[in-house]
Write an enzyme that holds these catalytic residues in place. Structure first.
Site, PDB file in Angstrom:
ATOM      1  N   GLY A   1      -3.118 -58.239  32.889  1.00 18.69           N
ATOM      2  CA  GLY A   1      -2.727 -56.985  33.539  1.00 18.69           C
ATOM      3  C   GLY A   1      -2.133 -57.163  34.919  1.00 18.69           C
ATOM      4  O   GLY A   1      -2.447 -56.410  35.833  1.00 18.69           O
ATOM      5  N   ALA A   2      -1.231 -58.150  35.064  1.00 20.88           N
ATOM      6  CA  ALA A   2      -0.743 -58.483  36.415  1.00 20.88           C
ATOM      7  C   ALA A   2       0.661 -57.952  36.708  1.00 20.88           C
ATOM      8  O   ALA A   2       1.320 -58.411  37.629  1.00 20.88           O
ATOM      9  CB  ALA A   2      -0.794 -59.997  36.631  1.00 20.88           C
TER      10      ALA A   2
ATOM     11  N   ARG B   1       1.438 -55.139  37.974  1.00 14.34           N
ATOM     12  CA  ARG B   1       1.456 -54.370  39.234  1.00 14.34           C
ATOM     13  C   ARG B   1       0.079 -54.486  39.904  1.00 14.34           C
ATOM     14  O   ARG B   1      -0.844 -55.108  39.374  1.00 14.34           O
ATOM     15  CB  ARG B   1       1.794 -52.905  38.952  1.00 14.34           C
TER      16      ARG B   1
ATOM     17  N   ASN C   1      -8.295 -59.333  35.011  1.00 13.66           N
ATOM     18  CA  ASN C   1      -7.951 -58.260  35.948  1.00 13.66           C
ATOM     19  C   ASN C   1      -7.663 -56.921  35.261  1.00 13.66           C
ATOM     20  O   ASN C   1      -7.867 -55.871  35.867  1.00 13.66           O
ATOM     21  CB  ASN C   1      -6.731 -58.706  36.770  1.00 13.66           C
TER      22      ASN C   1
ATOM     23  N   SER D   1     -16.366 -54.320  40.462  1.00 13.39           N
ATOM     24  CA  SER D   1     -16.125 -53.241  41.422  1.00 13.39           C
ATOM     25  C   SER D   1     -17.442 -52.933  42.119  1.00 13.39           C
ATOM     26  O   SER D   1     -18.516 -53.114  41.523  1.00 13.39           O
ATOM     27  CB  SER D   1     -15.641 -51.987  40.694  1.00 13.39           C
TER      28      SER D   1
ATOM     29  N   TYR E   1     -16.761 -46.328  33.798  1.00 15.54           N
ATOM     30  CA  TYR E   1     -16.144 -47.394  34.599  1.00 15.54           C
ATOM     31  C   TYR E   1     -17.220 -48.266  35.261  1.00 15.54           C
ATOM     32  O   TYR E   1     -17.151 -49.503  35.223  1.00 15.54           O
ATOM     33  CB  TYR E   1     -15.236 -46.746  35.645  1.00 15.54           C
TER      34      TYR E   1
ATOM     35  N   ALA F   1     -20.303 -48.687  34.305  1.00 17.29           N
ATOM     36  CA  ALA F   1     -20.990 -49.474  33.271  1.00 17.29           C
ATOM     37  C   ALA F   1     -20.139 -50.670  32.850  1.00 17.29           C
ATOM     38  O   ALA F   1     -20.658 -51.779  32.656  1.00 17.29           O
ATOM     39  CB  ALA F   1     -21.308 -48.590  32.068  1.00 17.29           C
TER      40      ALA F   1
ATOM     41  N   ILE G   1      -9.399 -49.861  47.163  1.00 18.36           N
ATOM     42  CA  ILE G   1      -8.172 -50.625  47.424  1.00 18.36           C
ATOM     43  C   ILE G   1      -6.977 -49.721  47.125  1.00 18.36           C
ATOM     44  O   ILE G   1      -6.961 -49.021  46.106  1.00 18.36           O
ATOM     45  CB  ILE G   1      -8.108 -51.894  46.522  1.00 18.36           C
TER      46      ILE G   1
HETATM   47  P1  NAD Z   1      -3.528 -50.711  38.375  1.00 22.65           P
HETATM   48  O1  NAD Z   1      -3.713 -49.540  37.455  1.00 22.65           O
HETATM   49  O2  NAD Z   1      -2.598 -50.566  39.524  1.00 22.65           O
HETATM   50  O3  NAD Z   1      -3.101 -52.006  37.545  1.00 22.65           O
HETATM   51  C1  NAD Z   1      -3.742 -52.344  36.351  1.00 22.65           C
HETATM   52  C2  NAD Z   1      -2.818 -53.195  35.515  1.00 22.65           C
HETATM   53  O4  NAD Z   1      -3.493 -53.503  34.272  1.00 22.65           O
HETATM   54  C3  NAD Z   1      -1.520 -52.466  35.146  1.00 22.65           C
HETATM   55  O5  NAD Z   1      -0.434 -53.349  35.274  1.00 22.65           O
HETATM   56  C4  NAD Z   1      -1.764 -52.052  33.706  1.00 22.65           C
HETATM   57  O6  NAD Z   1      -0.566 -51.886  32.934  1.00 22.65           O
HETATM   58  C5  NAD Z   1      -2.608 -53.211  33.200  1.00 22.65           C
HETATM   59  N1  NAD Z   1      -3.370 -52.845  32.009  1.00 22.65           N
HETATM   60  C6  NAD Z   1      -4.044 -51.682  31.767  1.00 22.65           C
HETATM   61  N2  NAD Z   1      -4.587 -51.725  30.547  1.00 22.65           N
HETATM   62  C7  NAD Z   1      -4.262 -52.925  30.001  1.00 22.65           C
HETATM   63  C8  NAD Z   1      -4.532 -53.546  28.753  1.00 22.65           C
HETATM   64  N3  NAD Z   1      -5.229 -52.917  27.797  1.00 22.65           N
HETATM   65  N4  NAD Z   1      -4.036 -54.781  28.532  1.00 22.65           N
HETATM   66  C9  NAD Z   1      -3.310 -55.414  29.476  1.00 22.65           C
HETATM   67  N5  NAD Z   1      -3.014 -54.878  30.673  1.00 22.65           N
HETATM   68  C10 NAD Z   1      -3.494 -53.647  30.933  1.00 22.65           C
HETATM   69  O7  NAD Z   1      -5.005 -51.084  38.868  1.00 22.65           O
HETATM   70  P2  NAD Z   1      -5.489 -52.008  40.094  1.00 22.65           P
HETATM   71  O8  NAD Z   1      -5.979 -51.102  41.155  1.00 22.65           O
HETATM   72  O9  NAD Z   1      -4.492 -53.059  40.397  1.00 22.65           O
HETATM   73  O10 NAD Z   1      -6.792 -52.653  39.418  1.00 22.65           O
HETATM   74  C11 NAD Z   1      -6.843 -53.998  38.952  1.00 22.65           C
HETATM   75  C12 NAD Z   1      -8.295 -54.342  38.640  1.00 22.65           C
HETATM   76  O11 NAD Z   1      -9.072 -54.193  39.836  1.00 22.65           O
HETATM   77  C13 NAD Z   1      -8.934 -53.432  37.592  1.00 22.65           C
HETATM   78  O12 NAD Z   1      -9.812 -54.190  36.783  1.00 22.65           O
HETATM   79  C14 NAD Z   1      -9.704 -52.443  38.443  1.00 22.65           C
HETATM   80  O13 NAD Z   1     -10.786 -51.873  37.736  1.00 22.65           O
HETATM   81  C15 NAD Z   1     -10.168 -53.341  39.576  1.00 22.65           C
HETATM   82  N6  NAD Z   1     -10.546 -52.602  40.780  1.00 22.65           N
HETATM   83  C16 NAD Z   1      -9.646 -51.828  41.451  1.00 22.65           C
HETATM   84  C17 NAD Z   1     -10.068 -51.145  42.591  1.00 22.65           C
HETATM   85  C18 NAD Z   1      -9.144 -50.273  43.393  1.00 22.65           C
HETATM   86  O14 NAD Z   1      -9.622 -49.619  44.337  1.00 22.65           O
HETATM   87  N7  NAD Z   1      -7.855 -50.213  43.115  1.00 22.65           N
HETATM   88  C19 NAD Z   1     -11.391 -51.250  43.022  1.00 22.65           C
HETATM   89  C20 NAD Z   1     -12.273 -52.043  42.312  1.00 22.65           C
HETATM   90  C21 NAD Z   1     -11.830 -52.732  41.191  1.00 22.65           C
END
Ligand code: NAD
Length: 238
Positions: A4-5, A7, A82, A134, A147, A149, A180
């Site tokens: 999932g990288a 973005r 990720n 998280s 989420y 869980a 974030i």
């Molecule tokens: P985001 O939504 O900006 O990016 C997530 C990426 O994962 C996207 O590119 C999306 O297309 C991809 N994705 C979604 N479902 C997918 C699947 N089934 N298979 C492959 N790719 C998939 O989210 P983010 O904020 O960059 O979050 C990244 C990670 O960090 C996540 O696991 C999120 O739970 C975790 N996280 C984020 C925050 C925050 O505040 N943004 C806080 C704690 C944890």
């Protein structure tokens, strides 16, 4: 290898590791313009980089993609789990679909890719696996029972595999970001985002790059005696 990288935090991790010379294989759900732009940016750093379209929650697809990455890149030294989604709602209004989708995409995906990559790391007798948990997986959060869980599950998966794989030279850790600034959190109402900032002692959202720096530490030999740990990146929010 990073799931999932295309973005957000995953993209920041990919660029951070590429700048340190890592070749980068990454997945995203579809290869849209944003994902292809990330691939081009990674290649511009001079490393080998390739995007693969895959739903990280699909077990069989994970096996196929990992085999393909091994063919294309030779080996896999680092795995970053990720890929993640949110489907927020208060428990009593949460549908079965909301629950299942989040557990599948956030938790099962980490199992899928860890399961597929570990045989390669075992043969190499080294490897570093880092999963995105998280702070809400530790503390809970109203409206995010699914989420939270899934992220608590990530932590338990990480701690168990760290104990199973330590003897094979494989380290397994998690990072627990707080609030974030990414597309995921931009989707929250402004008042919710403001209330987060109020509760954060550092008084601001973190950046995807700040998460990436900690992942870089855990991916590298700088953390050669660190395994089975969760590192919070939350401005003292937790
Ligand atoms: P985001 O939504 O900006 O990016 C997530 C990426 O994962 C996207 O590119 C999306 O297309 C991809 N994705 C979604 N479902 C997918 C699947 N089934 N298979 C492959 N790719 C998939 O989210 P983010 O904020 O960059 O979050 C990244 C990670 O960090 C996540 O696991 C999120 O739970 C975790 N996280 C984020 C925050 C925050 O505040 N943004 C806080 C704690 C944890």
């Amino acid at each position: 290898m990073i799931t999932g990288a295309g973005r957000g935090i995953g993209r920041a991790i990919a660029l951070c590791l590429a700048k340190e010379g890592c070749n980068i294989a990454f997945t995203d759900i579809v290869l849209n313009d944003q994902v292809l732009a990330t691939e081009a940016e990674l290649k511009a750093t001079g490393v080998q980089a390739k995007a693969y379209a895959a739903d990280a929650s699909n077990f069989d697809e994970a096996q196929t993609i990992v085999e393909q990455v091994k063919t294309d890149f030779g080996t896999i030294d680092i795995l970053v789990n990720n890929a993640g989604i949110t489907r927020d709602g208060l428990l009593l209004r949460m549908s079965e679909q909301q629950w299942d989708d989040v557990i599948r995409v956030n938790l099962k995906s980490a199992f899928n890719y860890t399961h597929a990559v570990v045989p390669i790391m075992m043969r190499a007798r080294k490897g570093s696996i880092i999963s995105l948990a998280s702070v809400v997986g530790i503390a809970g959060n109203p409206g995010q029972a699914n989420y939270a869980a899934s992220k608590a599950g990530i932590i338990a998966l990480m701690k168990s595999t760290a104990k199973e794989l330590g003897a094979r030279g494989i380290r397994v850790n998690a990072v627990a970001p707080g609030y974030i600034d990414t597309d995921m959190t931009q989707a929250l109402p402004q008042e919710v985002r403001d209330s987060f900032v109020q509760r954060i002692p550092l008084h601001r959202a973190g950046t995807a790059d700040e998460v990436a720096q900690v992942v870089l530490f855990l991916a590298s030999d700088m953390s050669s005696y660190v395994s089975g740990q969760v590192i919070a990146i939350d401005g003292a929010m937790g």
